[in-house]
Design a protein around this motif. Structure first.
Motif, PDB file in Angstrom:
ATOM      1  N   SER A 166       0.848  -1.200   0.000  1.00 51.42           N
ATOM      2  CA  SER A 166       0.000   0.000   0.000  1.00 51.42           C
ATOM      3  C   SER A 166       0.876   1.239   0.000  1.00 51.42           C
ATOM      4  CB  SER A 166      -0.900   0.010   1.236  1.00 51.42           C
ATOM      5  OG  SER A 166      -1.582   1.242   1.355  1.00 51.42           O
ATOM      6  N   ARG A 167       0.399   2.289  -0.665  1.00 53.27           N
ATOM      7  CA  ARG A 167       1.142   3.543  -0.673  1.00 53.27           C
ATOM      8  C   ARG A 167       0.787   4.433   0.506  1.00 53.27           C
ATOM      9  NH1 ARG A 167      -2.434   4.940  -5.229  1.00 53.27           N
ATOM     10  NH2 ARG A 167      -4.008   6.414  -4.512  1.00 53.27           N
ATOM     11  N   MET A 168      -0.157   3.976   1.355  1.00 56.08           N
ATOM     12  CA  MET A 168      -0.587   4.770   2.497  1.00 56.08           C
ATOM     13  C   MET A 168      -0.323   4.037   3.792  1.00 56.08           C
ATOM     14  SD  MET A 168      -4.185   6.524   1.325  1.00 56.08           S
ATOM     15  CE  MET A 168      -4.472   7.160   2.987  1.00 56.08           C
ATOM     16  N   ALA A 169      -0.156   4.809   4.847  1.00 58.77           N
ATOM     17  CA  ALA A 169       0.039   4.261   6.193  1.00 58.77           C
ATOM     18  C   ALA A 169      -1.056   4.804   7.104  1.00 58.77           C
ATOM     19  CB  ALA A 169       1.426   4.633   6.717  1.00 58.77           C
ATOM     20  N   GLY A 170      -1.068   4.326   8.352  1.00 58.96           N
ATOM     21  CA  GLY A 170      -1.989   4.858   9.344  1.00 58.96           C
ATOM     22  C   GLY A 170      -3.128   3.949   9.723  1.00 58.96           C
ATOM     23  N   GLY A 171      -3.137   2.719   9.232  1.00 58.83           N
ATOM     24  CA  GLY A 171      -4.249   1.823   9.530  1.00 58.83           C
ATOM     25  C   GLY A 171      -4.405   1.515  11.006  1.00 58.83           C
ATOM     26  N   GLU A 172      -3.291   1.437  11.733  1.00 58.50           N
ATOM     27  CA  GLU A 172      -3.385   1.162  13.172  1.00 58.50           C
ATOM     28  C   GLU A 172      -4.005   2.343  13.911  1.00 58.50           C
ATOM     29  OE1 GLU A 172       0.262   3.606  12.841  1.00 58.50           O
ATOM     30  OE2 GLU A 172      -0.704   2.095  11.602  1.00 58.50           O
ATOM     31  N   ILE A 173      -3.836   3.546  13.377  1.00 59.31           N
ATOM     32  CA  ILE A 173      -4.461   4.735  13.965  1.00 59.31           C
ATOM     33  C   ILE A 173      -5.953   4.744  13.653  1.00 59.31           C
ATOM     34  CG2 ILE A 173      -4.481   7.262  13.953  1.00 59.31           C
ATOM     35  CD1 ILE A 173      -1.500   7.155  13.233  1.00 59.31           C
ATOM     36  N   VAL A 174      -6.300   4.397  12.421  1.00 61.13           N
ATOM     37  CA  VAL A 174      -7.709   4.362  12.017  1.00 61.13           C
ATOM     38  C   VAL A 174      -8.495   3.381  12.875  1.00 61.13           C
ATOM     39  CG1 VAL A 174      -9.285   3.810  10.123  1.00 61.13           C
ATOM     40  CG2 VAL A 174      -7.176   5.073   9.654  1.00 61.13           C
ATOM     41  N   ASN A 175      -7.891   2.265  13.228  1.00 63.13           N
ATOM     42  CA  ASN A 175      -8.588   1.270  14.030  1.00 63.13           C
ATOM     43  C   ASN A 175      -8.849   1.732  15.462  1.00 63.13           C
ATOM     44  OD1 ASN A 175      -9.323  -0.952  12.464  1.00 63.13           O
ATOM     45  ND2 ASN A 175      -7.231  -1.724  12.414  1.00 63.13           N
ATOM     46  N   ARG A 176      -8.302   2.864  15.845  1.00 62.36           N
ATOM     47  CA  ARG A 176      -8.543   3.408  17.184  1.00 62.36           C
ATOM     48  C   ARG A 176      -9.249   4.752  17.157  1.00 62.36           C
ATOM     49  NH1 ARG A 176      -4.251   0.136  17.040  1.00 62.36           N
ATOM     50  NH2 ARG A 176      -3.917  -1.257  18.832  1.00 62.36           N
ATOM     51  N   PHE A 177      -9.163   5.442  16.023  1.00 59.68           N
ATOM     52  CA  PHE A 177      -9.783   6.770  15.920  1.00 59.68           C
ATOM     53  C   PHE A 177     -10.775   6.855  14.749  1.00 59.68           C
ATOM     54  CE2 PHE A 177      -5.967   7.475  18.342  1.00 59.68           C
ATOM     55  CZ  PHE A 177      -6.348   8.413  19.296  1.00 59.68           C
ATOM     56  N   GLY A 178     -11.170   5.712  14.211  1.00 56.34           N
ATOM     57  CA  GLY A 178     -12.134   5.711  13.117  1.00 56.34           C
ATOM     58  C   GLY A 178     -13.546   5.962  13.602  1.00 56.34           C
ATOM     59  N   MET A 179     -14.507   5.734  12.711  1.00 59.92           N
ATOM     60  CA  MET A 179     -15.911   5.959  13.055  1.00 59.92           C
ATOM     61  C   MET A 179     -16.440   4.809  13.899  1.00 59.92           C
ATOM     62  SD  MET A 179     -17.406   7.382   9.432  1.00 59.92           S
ATOM     63  CE  MET A 179     -18.986   7.922  10.089  1.00 59.92           C
ATOM     64  N   LEU A 180     -17.243   5.154  14.872  1.00 59.61           N
ATOM     65  CA  LEU A 180     -17.873   4.154  15.737  1.00 59.61           C
ATOM     66  C   LEU A 180     -19.046   3.482  15.032  1.00 59.61           C
ATOM     67  CD1 LEU A 180     -18.005   6.011  19.171  1.00 59.61           C
ATOM     68  CD2 LEU A 180     -16.767   3.899  18.714  1.00 59.61           C
ATOM     69  N   PRO A 181     -19.393   2.259  15.431  1.00 64.02           N
ATOM     70  CA  PRO A 181     -20.618   1.639  14.903  1.00 64.02           C
ATOM     71  C   PRO A 181     -21.828   2.531  15.150  1.00 64.02           C
ATOM     72  CG  PRO A 181     -19.308   0.029  16.111  1.00 64.02           C
ATOM     73  CD  PRO A 181     -18.651   1.360  16.325  1.00 64.02           C
ATOM     74  N   GLY A 182     -22.706   2.587  14.177  1.00 64.44           N
ATOM     75  CA  GLY A 182     -23.876   3.456  14.269  1.00 64.44           C
ATOM     76  C   GLY A 182     -23.678   4.803  13.603  1.00 64.44           C
ATOM     77  N   SER A 183     -22.440   5.091  13.190  1.00 61.45           N
ATOM     78  CA  SER A 183     -22.178   6.354  12.495  1.00 61.45           C
ATOM     79  C   SER A 183     -22.666   6.282  11.054  1.00 61.45           C
ATOM     80  CB  SER A 183     -20.675   6.665  12.520  1.00 61.45           C
ATOM     81  OG  SER A 183     -20.210   6.842  13.835  1.00 61.45           O
ATOM     82  N   ASN A 184     -23.021   7.431  10.510  1.00 62.20           N
ATOM     83  CA  ASN A 184     -23.576   7.489   9.161  1.00 62.20           C
ATOM     84  C   ASN A 184     -23.319   8.874   8.587  1.00 62.20           C
ATOM     85  OD1 ASN A 184     -25.065   7.406   6.804  1.00 62.20           O
ATOM     86  ND2 ASN A 184     -27.036   7.091   7.795  1.00 62.20           N
ATOM     87  N   LEU A 185     -22.654   8.913   7.447  1.00 59.34           N
ATOM     88  CA  LEU A 185     -22.396  10.204   6.800  1.00 59.34           C
ATOM     89  C   LEU A 185     -23.689  10.951   6.507  1.00 59.34           C
ATOM     90  CD1 LEU A 185     -19.586   9.277   4.238  1.00 59.34           C
ATOM     91  CD2 LEU A 185     -19.345  10.165   6.550  1.00 59.34           C
TER      92      LEU A 185
END
Length: 826
Positions: free
Chosen positions: A372-391
C-alpha cells in the motif's frame, strides 16, 4: 425532530413527519401514487402531472381557529376545486387524500394519452422494456384508445451520443428532467440540459467532451423511459432474461453496494456473461448511486487475456502445468525458504485471502507485507468511526475536514456525500496543495506547501476555525495521499488523530478518521495484519522466496523491478500475466471477484459481503484456496473449501471481527426511500438490498496505544534547475482492472506533467512539449501541461499513468534524446 402528522390516504390512516410529501407518505404504507418526474432523491417540480390526486383539508372556523365538525362528530373536510400534485404537496394534520376517484383516474388517462402522442411505440425493442414506468403505468392507468393520429407523432433522432458512455433516443424522452436535475442538484455537474421549447424540447450536452461527468450512468437508472442508455448495455438484454447477484465495487475504499446482472450469451458459447453493473441500495454507504468507474470498469473479469492455467518456469520460459505440480513445487520452495519467505499482498484481495496468506507466511517465520502507498491503519482502528455512524446524519452541527485528498477523483461517492452534508449545514475545511472540487463548497480552504499538510492539521485548533471545530457536535476527518508518500501519510494520520483527541471528538458517534485508501480492501489489509514495511526494495531483493498476490511491483517501480531480479524464487497469484508475473517462477491464475464470494472492509471500517455472479471458470482458484492448498503441503490446516469457513477462523482470531458471520453480514433492514419494488418508477431501476448492509466494526482500545510522533515537515527543496514532482490520483487510472474496459479508453489518465506557467518559463518549458522524466534510474516521456493551480516550483503527475511515481521526488527534466517514444533505461 419534526412533529408527526396524521392524515388519511385512500381510506388508510398514515402518520409521518411534518414536511413529508403526500406521495412519500403514501409510499410508506404501500400505496403507489404514480409518478414520472418525481424522484425521492430530487427536489420536486410537479412537471409531469401524473401524481394528481384529490386533496381535502379540515375546515377551520376563522373566528375560533378551531376545526369545524360534522353532525357525526367527524371533522368537516373541504376538497379543492382542482386536483393537486402529490409530489409537491406536504402533508398536513387531518388531510384526506383520494387517489382512486373517477376524477383522478380520468386525469391519469389524459396525462398518459398526452405523453404517448409523441412517444414511439417501440416497446418490443426498447432497452427499458420490462422495467419501464411508462409501459407499466399505461397498462395500469392508461386508455386503450387514443384521440390523436399516429402520423402526427414527432420523428426525432435516435442513438444520439451525449458522450462516449451515454446515448439518447430523443423520441422516447418524456421531458421529466430527472437526468438534468440529477446532474445539477445531486452531483453538481450541470453538463446536460434542455434545448428548444414545447414539443421540440430535447436534451443536449454542453460539455466538451460530451456528458463529461463521472456520475453519468446514474441518469440511465432514474430515467423513467428508454431515452437514456449506456454504451455497454444498449440492446444488450431484457430484464427478465437476466439473473442478479449482490456484489461490491472494488475500485475504491467506499465499498459501494452493487448488483451484477448476468445471462447466458450465444457469442460466448453459452457461457454466463456480465451484462451490466447496477447500484444496490445502501443508504449508509452509497445510497442508490455509483460512479462510472464502478459501473463500467468490470470488463477485466471476462477479459480473454485472463490467465487460465498455472505456469511454471523451465529455463527462460513459462510453460503451462498442472495445479498439482505447481502447488507441490511452490510449497517445497516455501518450506526451504523458512524465514526467508516474504509475502506481498494488496487491498485488491478479500479478507479471507489476506488471512490465509498471512497464516501461511507466519507459520514459516516469514515476513508478511501489505502492499500500500498509504500508512496509518493502526491509527484508524482506534480513531475511526464508531458503529452506528452514518455520513447521512452529518449536518449543521458537524465539521468535516478533508486533507490531502481529491475525493471527487479518489472516492467519488464520499465526495457526493460530503457535498450533501454541506447542503444540510455541515462546515467543510479543505486542506490541500492544489484546488479541488471541494473548494467550491468549503467554508475554509487552506492551501499548503506540499509536504506540510500534517503541520496544517496540527494548526487547526490555533487558527480562525478553532472555536467552530471545538463546538461542533461531530468532527469527521478524511485523509489521503494526494501529493504524499507512504511515510508522510502516516504522519498525517497521526496529526488527524491528535486533532480528534484534542478537540474532544475522538470515539464519538458520527466523528472519527476515514482514510482514503487506494484500493477497496486496504483497511482489511491492516486488520488482517498486513502492514506496509520500510525498506521494501531491500526486503524483496533479499527474499529467498517472494510470494506476490494481487500486486504488480515490477510495473509500479523500477527499483522494485530490479529488486525482483535478485529474488531467489518468485511466486505470483494474479488475474493477468502482469510484468511481475512474467518474471515469476510459478504463476497461479486466480478467480475474479465476480466468480466467487468473500468480504471487504471499507474505509469507514464496514465489513461487507459479496456473492458470485458467474460460475467459476474451470482451472482457476480463489487466492485463499491457493494459500490453503500450499499450506496443506506443509502440514498447515487452513480452510480451502469455502470463504465462509475462512471467515469463521479470522473472526475467532481478530478482535474487532469477533462474533461476525456470513449470515450476520447478510442481514438487512428497511431503508428509505423504498426502491426495487415492481412499480420501478419511484426510485428508478436501482436494486433493493436483500443480501446484506454490512456491519460497522468496533474500535480497538486506546490502552497502551500512543499516537505516533515524528517529523511533520515532509516538504522537498529542489534546486533552481530542478522540479519537486508530486504524485496525484486520477479516478480513471491505467491499472489493469481499468484499461481492460474499452469504454473508458478515452478518459484514462495520461502521462502529463502539470506545472505552473511561471515555473515553465524558468525552466524553458512550453505547453505540449515532450520531455524525459527520470525516475529511479529510468527515464519516461511526459507531456508538459501548463496549469496555474499548481504550486510554483512543483510539478504534479497522475499516478498509474505510465510513469511509476508513487513518492514525491526531486527530478530534472530533459528533452527527449532522438526519437524516443517509450521508457529509456539509463
Amino acid at each position: 425532530m419534526p412533529k408527526d402528522i396524521t392524515l388519511t390516504i385512500d381510506g388508510q390512516t398514515v402518520t409521518a413527519p411534518a414536511g413529508t410529501l403526500v406521495v412519500d407518505a403514501a409510499k410508506r404504507i404501500g400505496i403507489n401514487i404514480p409518478v414520472f418526474c418525481y424522484h425521492p432523491k430530487l427536489e420536486p417540480v410537479g412537471m409531469c402531472r401524473m401524481c394528481l390526486v384529490e386533496i381535502g383539508r379540515p375546515v377551520i372556523d376563522r373566528t375560533t381557529n378551531n376545526p369545524v365538525f360534522e353532525a357525526d362528530g367527524k371533522p368537516k373536510i373541504q376538497f379543492g376545486p382542482k386536483l393537486e400534485t402529490a409530489c409537491t404537496t406536504p402533508i398536513s394534520e387531518g388531510m384526506v387524500v383520494v387517489g382512486l376517484s373517477d376524477k383522478v383516474k380520468a386525469a391519469r388517462k389524459d396525462v398518459l394519452e398526452f405523453l404517448l402522442t409523441s412517444h414511439p411505440l417501440d416497446c418490443p425493442i426498447c432497452d427499458k422494456g420490462g422495467e419501464c414506468p411508462l409501459q407499466n403505468q399505461t397498462l395500469e392507468y392508461g386508455s386503450a384508445d387514443s384521440r390523436f393520429l399516429l402520423d402526427e407523432k414527432m420523428r426525432l433522432s435516435k442513438h444520439v451520443p451525449l458522450g462516449d458512455l451515454i446515448f439518447l433516443d430523443r423520441e422516447r424522452c418524456i421531458q421529466c428532467a430527472r437526468c438534468v436535475r440529477f446532474q445539477t442538484e445531486i452531483v453538481d455537474d450541470p453538463v446536460i440540459g434542455f434545448y428548444n421549447r414545447g414539443r421540440k424540447l430535447e436534451i443536449i450536452t454542453d460539455s466538451q467532451p460530451g456528458f463529461d461527468s463521472i456520475f453519468s450512468g446514474n441518469t440511465t437508472d432514474i430515467c423513467p423511459v428508454g431515452a437514456l442508455t449506456t454504451a455497454d448495455f444498449r440492446f444488450g438484454a431484457r430484464p427478465w432474461e437476466m439473473n442478479n447477484a449482490a456484489s461490491l465495487c472494488t475500485h475504491c475504499p467506499v465499498g459501494c453496494n452493487t448488483t451484477i446482472n448476468v445471462r447466458r450469451e450465444a457469442k460466448t458459447g453459452g457461457n454466463v456473461s456480465i451484462k451490466r453493473i447496477m447500484p444496490r441500495q445502501n443508504e449508509t454507504v452509497n445510497e442508490i448511486w455509483m460512479c462510472d468507474k464502478g459501473r463500467f470498469a468490470y470488463h477485466f473479469a471476462d477479459s480473454p487475456d485472463r490467465l487460465k492455467n498455472p505456469l511454471i518456469r523451465k529455463g527462460s520460459e513459462l510453460f503451462q502445468t498442472t495445479w498439482t505440480e505447481a502447488l507441490s513445487a511452490a510449497s517445497e520452495k516455501i518450506k526451504q525458504a523458512g524465514s526467508g519467505l516474504v509475502t506481498l499482498a494488496s487491498g485488491r484481495l478479500t479478507n479471507e485471502d489476506i488471512y490465509n496468506l498471512r497464516k501461511l507466511t507466519e507459520t514459516q517465520g516469514g515476513t508478511f507485507i501489505g502492499y500500500s502507498r498509504m500508512a496509518g491503519g493502526e491509527i484508524v482502528n482506534r480513531f475511526g468511526m464508531l458503529p452506528g455512524s452514518n455520513l447521512g446524519d452529518l449536518g449543521k452541527d458537524s465539521v468535516i475536514v478533508v486533507v490531502s485528498s481529491d475525493l471527487h477523483e479518489e472516492a467519488p461517492i464520499w465526495w457526493l456525500r460530503v457535498r450533501e452534508a454541506v447542503k444540510r449545514g455541515a462546515v467543510l475545511i479543505s486542506i490541500s496543495i492544489r484546488p479541488t472540487r471541494l473548494d467550491k463548497i468549503a467554508a475554509k480552504t487552506l492551501r499548503v506547501e506540499p509536504g506540510r499538510e500534517a503541520l496544517a492539521v496540527d494548526a487547526i485548533l490555533t487558527g480562525d476555525m478553532a472555536d467552530i471545530v471545538k463546538q461542533a457536535k461531530h468532527l469527521l476527518v478524511f485523509y489521503g495521499s494526494d501529493g504524499l508518500g507512504r511515510k508522510a501519510t502516516g504522519q498525517l494520520a497521526a496529526a488527524c488523530a491528535r486533532l480528534l483527541e484534542t478537540s474532544g471528538h475522538a470515539r464519538r458517534i458520527n466523528s472519527g478518521l476515514i482514510p482514503v485508501w487506494e484500493r477497496g480492501n486496504t483497511q482489511g489489509l491492516w486488520d488482517m495484519g498486513a502492514h506496509p514495511a520500510d525498506q521494501i526494495v531491500e526486503r524483496i531483493a533479499s527474499a529467498r522466496v517472494l510470494l506476490v498476490a494481487g500486486a504488480d511491483p515490477a510495473n509500479d517501480d523500477p527499483m522494485m523491478e530490479r529488486a525482483l531480479e535478485k529474488t531467489e524464487f518468485l511466486i505470483v497469484q494474479d488475474l493477468f500475466a502482469t510484468a511481475t508475473a512474467r518474471k515469476a517462477d510459478i504463476v497461479f491464475p486466480v478467480l475474479a471477484f465476480t466468480e466467487r464470494e468473500g468480504t471487504y472492509t471499507s474505509g469507514e471500517r464496514r465489513v461487507q459481503r459479496f456473492y458470485p455472479a458467474v460460475p467459476a471458470p474451470e482451472g482457476l482458484k480463489a487466492d485463499y484456496e491457493i494459500a490453503a492448498e500450499m499450506g496443506a503441503e506443509l502440514g498447515l490446516a487452513l480452510e480451502s473449501s469455502a470463504a465462509s469457513l475462512v471467515f469463521q477462523q479470522l473472526a475467532a482470531e481478530i478482535p474487532q471481527y469477533s462474533g461476525l458471520t456470513y449470515p450476520l453480514l447478510a442481514k438487512t433492514s428497511d431503508q428509505w426511500p423504498i426502491v426495487g419494488r415492481p412499480d420501478v418508477y419511484f426510485g428508478g431501476t436501482s436494486y433493493a438490498n436483500r443480501q446484506g448492509l454490512g456491519i460497522h466494526l468496533p474500535l480497538l482500545p486506546l490502552e497502551d496505544f500512543e499516537i505516533p510522533s515524528g517529523d511533520l515537515d515532509m516538504s522537498l527543496h529542489p534546486d533552481a534547475h530542478e522540479l519537486a514532482v508530486y504524485p496525484v490520483t486520477r479516478l480513471l487510472d491505467r491499472g489493469i482492472t481499468v484499461t481492460t474496459s474499452p469504454l473508458l479508453a478515452s478518459r484514462l489518465a495520461q502521462a502529463d506533467l502539470f506545472i505552473h506557467p511561471a515555473t515553465a518559463r524558468k525552466m524553458f518549458l512550453n505547453a505540449d512539449m515532450q520531455v524525459m522524466l527520470p525516475v529511479d534510474g529510468a527515464a519516461y516521456p511526459v507531456r508538459i501541461v501548463l496549469d496555474e493551480t499548481v504550486p510554483e516550483g512543483a510539478a504534479l503527475i497522475p499516478r498509474s499513468a505510465g510513469v511509476p511515481i508513487h513518492e514525491p521526488q526531486v527530478a530534472q527534466v530533459a528533452p527527449p534524446v532522438g526519437d524516443h517514444a517509450s521508457r529509456v533505461r539509463s
